[in-house]
Design an enzyme around this catalytic site. Structure first.
Site, mmCIF file in Angstrom:
data_model
loop_
_atom_site.group_PDB
_atom_site.id
_atom_site.type_symbol
_atom_site.label_atom_id
_atom_site.label_comp_id
_atom_site.label_asym_id
_atom_site.label_seq_id
_atom_site.Cartn_x
_atom_site.Cartn_y
_atom_site.Cartn_z
ATOM 1 N N LYS A 52 0.820 -1.175 -0.050
ATOM 2 C CA LYS A 52 0.039 -0.145 -0.050
ATOM 3 C C LYS A 52 0.866 1.413 0.067
ATOM 4 C CE LYS A 52 -3.600 -2.493 2.375
ATOM 5 N NZ LYS A 52 -4.330 -2.941 3.962
ATOM 6 N N GLN A 96 -4.407 -1.546 9.806
ATOM 7 C CA GLN A 96 -4.081 -2.797 9.351
ATOM 8 C C GLN A 96 -4.641 -3.513 10.231
ATOM 9 O OE1 GLN A 96 -2.862 -3.202 6.206
ATOM 10 N NE2 GLN A 96 -3.479 -5.179 6.451
ATOM 11 N N ASP A 119 -11.165 2.762 4.836
ATOM 12 C CA ASP A 119 -11.724 1.293 4.786
ATOM 13 C C ASP A 119 -12.964 0.972 4.974
ATOM 14 O OD1 ASP A 119 -9.642 -0.426 4.188
ATOM 15 O OD2 ASP A 119 -8.677 -0.697 6.335
#
Lengths: 294, 294
Positions: A52, A96, A119
């Site tokens: 990413k 994450q 997200d």
């Protein structure tokens, strides 16, 4: 026909890159920023975060990665979330997952400013994803990437029998919700499902996100099925049976067998994975533009 | 076996009544309150609101019903929501759905203070209902009532094939989410579903919330099926075919035919309906206690 996530993601990433360049030329002081929080040093998480980070650099998004030790408290992680929330150079925040077991994941994810929730895991984003006639600010990247691939290849969803294997918060659940919204008939399976093989045999479209290497075999599917494989599993490389250190990445689908019958299938790697990263870039760009306009 | 919602709801309502009496004896100045907003004069909505109002009185909840004309603006409805939000004698707020088409339902429902959202329709309540390891503050009353009935009769859900017909925000969607959380294999059908009859034939449990009078016939189900009928439809009374004004309330299930094969079935009326009202009482009581403690 292969659903080529690598190819489509390249196209999307290069479009985002152009848009960012165009915007930043006009507005010299502005640049999109992504804040990433990683707790611990799980190898897979580090690999994902690194991918990413690199993609951000490629498309022109500034990334700030903060790595905390595995024994960090929920409070400490919350502290970083709050710093990112109030940092005007950070437009998207990514925590994450998975977090270590002792951390309260709900508390951490709920603390992310909803305008920076690239997200899409905030409860109100998930609720708006679920409900008819509602639109979340952000949609989780992996399911969004799957839908984008499906749409790119003009695969119809309305009225189709879609079988989703797995119901995790980050993949199985949101993709089921998105398929429902697109008027598919959706069957959501889990580890307790009985007769899974018969269920998949009836599917027009199979989406697998259960993390069982090559579980779905050729005789589990019907001729012409569309298969989206979200699984990422590392197995002993069959070409090097004598070298335990040699691993091979495979999906939940037995690709060789199932691709014989499928009309469309995503490979692993090169299917959903790069789409996930591209959708993160897109969500971050969207978050940036929204915040610039406010 | 009949899943007797009338009987179970009586038990629940009387327990709530006792709890409220007990609490109010100790705390003389406190009493739970429900604020209800109804827009327009749809006959069915008026009937439902009236039932809820009466049940409040019966169990000891003070209700305030505000009826606005059908042409009320979103802003005017929002104004009432805000008054209820800041009224310390109102612990739960119910906006009777559906709202007239010109009203922005999302805006209205999102404005309800999440601590008073006894209908559970706030996006973050719905998101937490959907996600694993999350608990919403409040769960929508009708699906909650269905689950309570199922649990009362000790019907197992894990690993069972559950078919939900309908995916509305207020019933089909949340009950699907709740069944998924209980580890059932859930198939969510909608108006575009092909081969619905074959899908229902495989179901261990059918939940119907599609509003099609007596649609599910005897040959649509297997022997021993559990049937939850959420439909409320008014048809010409077959016993008075010559009197168009004589109506009969029926569900989505052809009760006479399906009850021959079902192991458990909810009647209409007397099944899910009274459970919905009981769950509203329970949610309002819970909202009251939560607010008293804060």
């Amino acid at each position: 026909m292969i659903l080529d996530g690598r190819e489509l993601s390249k196209k999307i990433n290069s479009e985002i890159k152009q848009k960012i360049e165009g915007y930043c030329e006009k507005h010299q002081d502005s640049k999109p920023g992504l804040g990433v929080i990683i707790v611990g040093d799980r190898k897979d998480s580090l690999v994902y975060v690194n991918m990413k980070r690199k993609k951000c650099e490629e498309v022109g998004i500034e990334s700030k990665v903060i790595q905390l030790s595995a024994n960090s408290s929920t409070e400490n992680i919350l502290g970083i979330v709050k710093i990112f929330n109030s940092d005007p150079t950070v437009h998207g925040i990514l925590v994450q997952l998975p977090l270590p077991r002792h951390v309260n994941e709900e508390t951490v994810l709920s603390a992310v400013d909803i305008d920076k929730d690239v997200d899409g895991f905030h409860a109100s984003n998930m609720g708006n994803l679920a409900m008819e006639r509602r639109t979340p600010l952000f949609t989780p990247c992996t399911p969004l990437g799957c839908l984008r691939l499906i749409d790119e290849y003009k695969i119809p969803l309305q009225g189709k029998n879609v079988v989703v294997i797995g119901k995790s918060n980050i993949v199985g659940l949101p993709i089921s919700l998105m398929m429902m919204k697109r008027n598919a008939t959706v069957t959501v399976c889990n580890v307790h499902t009985e007769g899974l093989q018969e269920i998949t045999q009836r599917a027009d479209i199979i989406v697998s996100a259960c993390g069982q290497a090559r579980m779905v075999r050729g005789d589990w599917v019907k001729e012409g099925v569309v298969v989206i494989d979200i699984g990422i599993n590392h197995i002993q490389d069959p070409e090097h049976p004598d070298k335990p250190e040699k691993k091979k990445m495979v999906g939940d689908i037995h690709y060789e067998e199932v691709s014989e019958k499928a009309s469309h299938i995503t490979p692993v790697p090169g299917g959903v994975g790069p789409m996930t990263v591209a959708m993160l870039m897109e969500n971050t760009y969207r978050a940036f533009i929204r915040q610039e306009r406010n």
